[in-house]
Design a protein around this motif. Structure first.
Motif, PDB file in Angstrom:
ATOM      1  N   GLU A 180      -3.812  10.591   6.796  1.00  0.00           N
ATOM      2  CA  GLU A 180      -4.846   9.858   6.578  1.00  0.00           C
ATOM      3  C   GLU A 180      -4.839   9.164   5.240  1.00  0.00           C
ATOM      4  N   ALA A 181      -4.051   8.071   5.416  1.00  0.00           N
ATOM      5  CA  ALA A 181      -3.535   7.229   3.917  1.00  0.00           C
ATOM      6  C   ALA A 181      -4.452   6.287   3.321  1.00  0.00           C
ATOM      7  N   LEU A 182      -4.840   6.483   2.098  1.00  0.00           N
ATOM      8  CA  LEU A 182      -5.669   5.418   1.455  1.00  0.00           C
ATOM      9  C   LEU A 182      -4.910   4.870   0.342  1.00  0.00           C
ATOM     10  N   TYR A 183      -5.068   3.524   0.277  1.00  0.00           N
ATOM     11  CA  TYR A 183      -4.430   2.674  -0.962  1.00  0.00           C
ATOM     12  C   TYR A 183      -5.386   2.080  -1.824  1.00  0.00           C
ATOM     13  N   VAL A 184      -5.418   2.236  -3.131  1.00  0.00           N
ATOM     14  CA  VAL A 184      -6.397   1.771  -4.077  1.00  0.00           C
ATOM     15  C   VAL A 184      -5.556   1.444  -5.344  1.00  0.00           C
TER      16      VAL A 184
END
Length: 320
Positions: free
Chosen positions: A50-54
């Motif tokens: 569950e990859a998040l990019y910020v």
């Protein structure tokens, strides 16, 4: 994404961080390091995370906290990769996330070239060598550092934990840089005395045109001398006052693929060097909290711990 960057990002996600399907992976980046951050995020997605990019605004210098919203997100991630232009390694946000159990790698100032060159190193060998030096630092008390350039520094590390930056972050709470390759410790505050000649590179400046001389008294830099580059260093230190002048870290480089590139992320890993950092060391065993952490690289050092010679003129006498 180039093939070289893709391969390096794959090594970071699969081998270094051991990302597993269903884990929450948070990639924090900013505009200068966006390409690397994006590559890491894509490989995390491919790993089933569950990859998040910020993406945040670049921080002013190493050691400045990330925005509160990102600090909160870090507390809810299994794996955190900080591909940012400035380091958040030595921040409360990173320390809190580590204590919560996140596996974290920071990649401050990372470039595609550094990724390609240094992530191809033998990380098992780097881990073993770094751990050996970290044990010497943990067991040690009195340190003496000298160089032919004129460094002559003593300090105490009694009671302080040595840390190995191995690049292998498989267990909850593991933390390292990527690329990795150093052993480091927070010296006891107010114990460092002598002269430091930084003749390799300096964080916030890069590879030096001429050496910078630091006079150290009771654990703090009291005088900065050298060429025109000293003005920039003095300006950075003056902004935060006395705490920025704290002798914060003794580090030993252990990555044989690293070279002096002007990027402190790589510079401090160069085999046969040591580095002395100024400012914050709260995140790895010290007591100094200030939003600045600046590493200075010393070339061809001689390092003695409790009378034992462990590096002689840049040659390791301890081998993995």
């Amino acid at each position: 994404m180039t093939k070289h960057l893709e391969k390096s990002a794959e090594i970071a996600i699969r081998q270094c961080m051991a990302v597993k399907k269903g884990e929450t992976v948070l990639v924090v980046t900013d505009e200068p390091t966006r390409n690397v951050g994006r590559a890491l995020w894509e490989k995390a997605v491919e790993a089933g995370a569950e990859a998040l990019y910020v993406e945040m605004l670049p921080r002013k210098n190493d050691g400045v906290e990330p925005p509160p919203a990102i600090a909160v997100a870090m507390l809810h991630a299994d794996v955190i990769l900080g591909a940012t232009s400035c380091s958040f390694s030595h921040t409360k946000a990173r320390k809190d996330a580590s204590q919560k159990g996140a596996r974290i790698a920071t990649l401050p100032g990372i470039t595609e070239d550094i990724m390609q060159r240094t992530l191809s190193a033998d990380y098992q060998h780097i881990a073993e060598l770094s751990q050996q030096f970290a044990k010497l630092l943990s067991d040690g008390k009195a340190v003496h550092i000298s160089t032919l350039a004129g460094t002559d520094l003593t300090l105490s590390i009694a009671g302080r934990q040595g840390h190995a930056d191995t690049g292998i972050n498989h267990a909850a709470g593991d933390f390292s840089n990527l690329p990795a390759g150093e052993a480091y410790v927070a010296p006891v505050e107010e114990t460092a005395e002598g002269i430091i000649i930084i003749d390799g590179a300096m964080a916030g400046i890069g590879v030096l045109e001429s050496p910078i001389k630091l006079t150290v008294e009771k654990g703090y830099v009291t005088k900065v001398e050298g060429g025109r580059e000293t003005e920039k260093l003095e300006a950075m230190l003056n902004e935060y006052g006395k705490l920025a002048c704290n002798i914060a870290e003794l580090g030993i480089g252990t990555n044989d693929q690293a070279i002096l590139s002007g990027r402190v992320l790589e510079d401090e890993k160069v085999m046969g060097t040591v580095h002395i950092a100024l400012g914050n060391n709260f995140g790895f065993g010290g007591t100094c909290q200030v939003p600045m952490h600046l590493d200075g690289i010393l070339l061809s050092p001689t390092l003695t711990i409790d009378g034992q010679l462990v590096i002689k003129d840049g040659k390791h006498l301890i081998t993995a």
